[in-house]
Write a protein that holds these residues in place. Structure first.
Motif, PDB file in Angstrom:
ATOM      1  N   UNK A  63       0.828  -1.201   0.000  1.00 34.52           N
ATOM      2  CA  UNK A  63       0.000   0.000   0.000  1.00 34.52           C
ATOM      3  C   UNK A  63       0.860   1.247   0.000  1.00 34.52           C
ATOM      4  N   UNK A  66       2.251   2.212  -3.285  1.00 35.77           N
ATOM      5  CA  UNK A  66       1.332   2.793  -4.252  1.00 35.77           C
ATOM      6  C   UNK A  66       1.100   4.277  -4.007  1.00 35.77           C
ATOM      7  N   UNK A  86      -6.763   8.042  -1.732  1.00 35.09           N
ATOM      8  CA  UNK A  86      -7.984   7.517  -2.335  1.00 35.09           C
ATOM      9  C   UNK A  86      -8.992   8.635  -2.539  1.00 35.09           C
ATOM     10  N   UNK A  89      -7.969  10.684  -5.476  1.00 31.57           N
ATOM     11  CA  UNK A  89      -8.271  10.039  -6.744  1.00 31.57           C
ATOM     12  C   UNK A  89      -9.754  10.097  -7.044  1.00 31.57           C
TER      13      UNK A  89
ATOM     14  N   UNK B 237      -6.733  -3.830   3.726  1.00 24.86           N
ATOM     15  CA  UNK B 237      -5.603  -3.232   3.018  1.00 24.86           C
ATOM     16  C   UNK B 237      -5.518  -3.772   1.603  1.00 24.86           C
ATOM     17  N   UNK B 240      -8.036  -2.121  -0.438  1.00 26.58           N
ATOM     18  CA  UNK B 240      -7.635  -0.742  -0.699  1.00 26.58           C
ATOM     19  C   UNK B 240      -6.618  -0.690  -1.833  1.00 26.58           C
ATOM     20  N   UNK B 241      -5.706  -1.641  -1.828  1.00 31.90           N
ATOM     21  CA  UNK B 241      -4.707  -1.683  -2.902  1.00 31.90           C
ATOM     22  C   UNK B 241      -5.393  -1.827  -4.250  1.00 31.90           C
ATOM     23  N   UNK B 243      -8.427  -1.152  -5.023  1.00 27.53           N
ATOM     24  CA  UNK B 243      -9.239   0.012  -5.343  1.00 27.53           C
ATOM     25  C   UNK B 243      -8.388   1.154  -5.840  1.00 27.53           C
ATOM     26  N   UNK B 244      -7.230   1.338  -5.199  1.00 26.76           N
ATOM     27  CA  UNK B 244      -6.337   2.406  -5.658  1.00 26.76           C
ATOM     28  C   UNK B 244      -5.927   2.141  -7.100  1.00 26.76           C
ATOM     29  N   UNK B 245      -5.595   0.879  -7.393  1.00 28.66           N
ATOM     30  CA  UNK B 245      -5.221   0.570  -8.769  1.00 28.66           C
ATOM     31  C   UNK B 245      -6.364   0.856  -9.737  1.00 28.66           C
TER      32      UNK B 245
END
Lengths: 209, 409
Positions: A63, A66, A86, A89, B237, B240-241, B243-245
């Motif tokens: 995480x 990113x 988030x 974005x 987590x 979340x990863x 979703x961020x992608x």
């Protein structure tokens, strides 16, 4: 994060001591395990717990990798920064969508989507494909159907609609389009369906498309 | 440090309504009634849980969540002008006066509050039975001697934890021993200095606070993500990863679209000015570089060379949608609990979105209808992945909901 690690190491130590001394059962671990491994694997729980912690740790690292903004490198700030990122974005997504809609609204009058242009590129007849309908019975409940018709805007939708109105339910369907024609192959079900009758109805439907 | 016992007696400690107000103000920095009513209800729960202990909730030092910062700032600026000025009490009320502290005979704490007199709204608040504003807390705790921190030692009431869900990020507890002595934990988080703003210190009163704060953050993350799987930390987590992608892909896709749209708009305007012949949108994208307007050509080159790609998944209770876009081809996977045959509705939606259906395959598998659609985006259409996915889910769910029985379309 250090604090957390300290706690876990303390827990591990205590676990180790207890198991080495073999005075108590800690967390209900297996006695056989203790005897065999001689305190190397302190308890089943410990293994699983360690694995769980490492899984979480590795995901946290991922995480962090990113998220562009990094303040401190402890667990809390990773999560906080991720939350902020988030939201950032999401905001940019909404902004971009609004912009697209705005531009579209401006262009609405001027542009026309040339769908027909695409569909009628290759005329079916040019290739010698004829429309046809075939219906045959598989078993007492199911029929098998094959339809070929010319591709048109919204044609497929109309076909499905007509079929649903006739009481035909598509169980397994396969649709392909090529050379301006659409081939629909399907296993169909319905109440009191007679192949010939269905065939006639479908022929009529295709004519209208 | 000694606490003047008279201060306790001054306030009506055991009046539930009073406690309610005090509690709600102590950790509720808003002036809005909605929030306070929510807080009040949770407070009542607490109150009912532990009437014996007289648990007044007091804020700890950590008010660093962003929302609270803003609220705090807003509160600071708004609250003072709003407060009606009432003639002050003759005896300057001490800070602790406003806390619902239990009466104790062995109180051994006192605070020096030289700064409290300066607060103009301090006095009007007291008659209104409102607890002090956040700055007071800061003052209070900053006035502690160096290296000391207000904690409850080991006797935190563990049973308070369960009430946390209503209050995100803030848990306020006054820790005290049974005999009313406030214990000081001298090790962690020494609060020093007046210049320090609460916002940029992340000092937790206890390790427990820190854990709770972390848990709340995890919850916040979980609420942001649209497709939650499990509820444990690692999965949150992981989600979340992903979703961020997904968001990054969407942003990329949308920027490309916007670029193309802008480029087309520029071209259209230019063409309109030049000639009135029918505009072939295809030719715009295939025009070679080096002619006419250089800026737009540059954009043009960019938009044709970047391959637009995006992928996202959306789930609802009955439906699962997977949309993948590469350049102008859209592949849609749809899984839906059998109740209606969604083929018709999906086909309609695709027509609306101007997606040209090339292939479809699927049918009834067990309890589910599962379909795979291969479609092409018509030239000039600016449909994007999330729009497709959301529309599909919306339509299918709507029809699903409107069908009462198990048979039928």
């Amino acid at each position: 994060m250090e604090f957390y690690d300290d706690i876990s190491s303390v827990v591990e130590e205590t676990n180790g001591m207890l198991c080495r001394n073999r005075k108590r059962n800690y967390d209900g671990d297996d006695d056989d395990n203790n005897d065999e491994d001689e305190g190397r694997f302190k308890s089943k729980n410990l293994k699983a717990e360690r694995k769980r912690r490492e899984k979480l740790k590795s995901r946290m690292l991922e995480l962090r990798s990113l998220v562009p903004k990094i303040t401190n490198l402890n667990k809390e700030t990773i999560i906080t920064d991720a939350i902020d990122y988030i939201e950032e974005l999401q905001d940019s997504v909404t902004n971009l969508t609004n912009e697209i809609h705005k531009i579209e609204a401006e262009l609405a009058i001027e542009q026309s989507f040339d769908i027909l242009h695409i569909c009628q590129e290759e005329k079916m007849k040019k290739w010698g494909i004829e429309s046809e309908v075939e219906v045959s019975r598989i078993n007492e409940n199911k029929l098998w159907m094959k339809i070929v018709f010319e591709k048109k805007v919204g044609g497929f939708t109309k076909l499905i609609q007509a079929m649903s109105m006739l009481g035909i339910e598509l169980v397994d369907t396969s649709v392909t389009t090529t050379k301006g024609a659409v081939l629909v192959t399907s296993c169909i079900e319905g109440k009191m369906l007679i192949p010939e009758q269905v065939r006639e109805e479908l022929v009529d439907v295709i004519k209208v498309l | 440090m000694l606490v003047n016992t008279e201060m306790y007696e001054g306030s009506a400690c055991y009046d539930p309504t009073l406690i309610d107000h005090q509690e709600e103000h102590v950790h509720n920095f808003h002036q809005t009634p909605n929030f306070s009513s929510i807080e009040a209800s949770t407070d009542y729960q607490l109150l009912n849980m532990d009437m014996d202990h007289q648990n007044q909730i007091i804020h700890d030092l950590n008010w660093t969540t962003h929302s609270h910062d803003q609220i705090q700032i807003g509160n600071d600026t708004n609250c003072f002008p709003n407060m009606p000025l009432i003639t002050p009490n003759p005896a300057p009320p001490d800070l602790l006066n406003l806390f619902q502290l239990p009466r104790c005979s062995n109180s051994s704490i006192s605070f020096s509050n030289p700064n409290h007199m300066d607060q103009p709204s301090y006095d009007p608040l007291l008659p209104l039975n409102l607890p002090p504003q956040p700055p007071f807390f800061r003052e209070l705790l900053h006035s502690l001697p160096n290296g000391y921190n207000l904690t409850g030692g080991g006797s935190i009431f563990g049973d308070i934890d369960m009430e946390r869900e209503g209050m995100r990020g803030e848990l306020h507890q006054l820790y005290h021993e049974g005999d009313g002595i406030l214990k000081f934990n001298g090790d962690i988080n020494g609060i020093v200095g007046k210049g320090r703003d609460v916002k940029d210190t992340k000092h937790f009163a206890t390790e427990k606070h820190r854990r709770q704060q972390l848990n709340d953050k995890f919850d916040a993350l979980k609420n942001l993500v649209p497709i939650p799987t499990k509820a444990d930390r690692a999965s949150v987590v992981g989600d979340a990863i992903e979703y961020i992608n997904e968001l990054k892909r969407t942003v990329e896709e949308l920027t490309i679209l916007v670029e193309r749209k802008r480029c087309n708009r520029g071209r259209l305007k230019k063409h309109k000015a030049e000639d009135d012949s029918t505009l072939d949108v295809e030719s715009i994208n295939t025009r070679p570089n080096g002619g006419g307007d250089h800026d737009q050509q540059a954009y043009n080159g960019n938009s044709t060379s970047t391959l637009r790609s995006s992928w996202l998944q959306r789930k609802s209770k009955n439906t699962e949608v997977d949309v993948r876009i590469i350049d102008d081809e859209v592949t849609i996977k749809l899984v839906q609990q059998k109740k209606i045959n969604c083929l018709l509705f999906v086909s309609k939606v695709l027509d609306e979105l101007q997606l040209d259906l090339h292939h479809v395959a699927g049918g009834l598998i067990g309890d589910f209808y599962s379909y795979l659609f291969n479609t092409k985006i018509c030239e000039g259409s600016s449909v994007y992945a999330s729009a497709i996915a959301n529309k599909l889910i919306e339509v299918v769910d709507r029809h699903y909901a409107s069908i009462p029985s198990t048979t039928g379309y």
